[in-house]
Design a protein around this motif. Sequence first.
Motif: not given
Length: 304
Positions: A264-266, A236-246, A252-258, A1-6
């Motif tokens: 958290y991405e599960i 998906n609007r980031g630059t350099g091909g990376k987004t939250h938490e690298g 896409s296709g993610k489920i975020l448990y709050i 389970m990965a923490l995802v931050e804004l």
Amino acid sequence: MALVELDPSLLSTLKDKVVVLTGGAIGIGRSAVEQFHANGAKVVFGDVIDEPAQELASTLGPSVRYMHCDTACYADQLALFATAEKEFGHVDIVVANAGVGQQGKDIYAPDQDINEEPSLKEIDVNLKGVLFTARIGQHYLRKVGGGDLVLLSSIAGFKEMGGLTPYMASKHGVIGLLRALRLTALPENIRINVICPWMTKTRLVAPVEGGWYKLGLPTNEPADVARAIIICATANRGTGGKTHEGAVLPFSGKILYIAGGKAYEIEDKLQELEPEWLGKENSEVLAKGQAYLQSDGTSWDSLK
């Protein structure tokens, strides 16, 4: 389970983006409308609770429009999206947020009258309405070469809960919709993600709040869940091909448990562990079959 931050640096990418959101009058949806607006987006939102919705739109000004919309009514949703395109030219982000909770006893309770057809409003709003939003939303996102579709489910979308049967079935269905669409939508540059909040301080949880607080269990504010929606709308609007938490794009296709105000991405871990819970051999055979079913030479359209 990965923490995802804004990532605050991505918030500026919302400027002048056009958002269509269902269920924006109160609770999570209202907070999402406010956060999109605060970051420069234009928002058209629907609801059936007119007074607080009209007050919100009036307070936020001309970049936010409200339209009465019964999410379970296809014609209402068509009109909502058509209004967004007419007023602001296009649609970039779609949020299927509208939802209702069970009122009264579970329709499967033994003391219910079996001769009386039960209300399935939760299925109508939470699942059928989301199906409508996703279908119409994809049509409008295709017009601009893609975009983001965020669906609201619940912890009841993946974890059992007695006494809430239609609600639970509706929320499981939203995750099913994610898994059904994510493979076909991504080639069109349409990213689909699901939000699954645990206990959130809205009117839906009023019956259980007291006992919950006594146990000291974690809670979310509506703003916490809205922030998770913003994460999906900006990732998906980031630059350099990376987004939250690298994480590598696309997100896409993610489920975020709050829970407890954190996201958290599960889904990634669930898929990664498939050989353990399904069995290695079963997983390998399943992958082969899935690859065939998703191949260019196979189509369900040919079935009679």
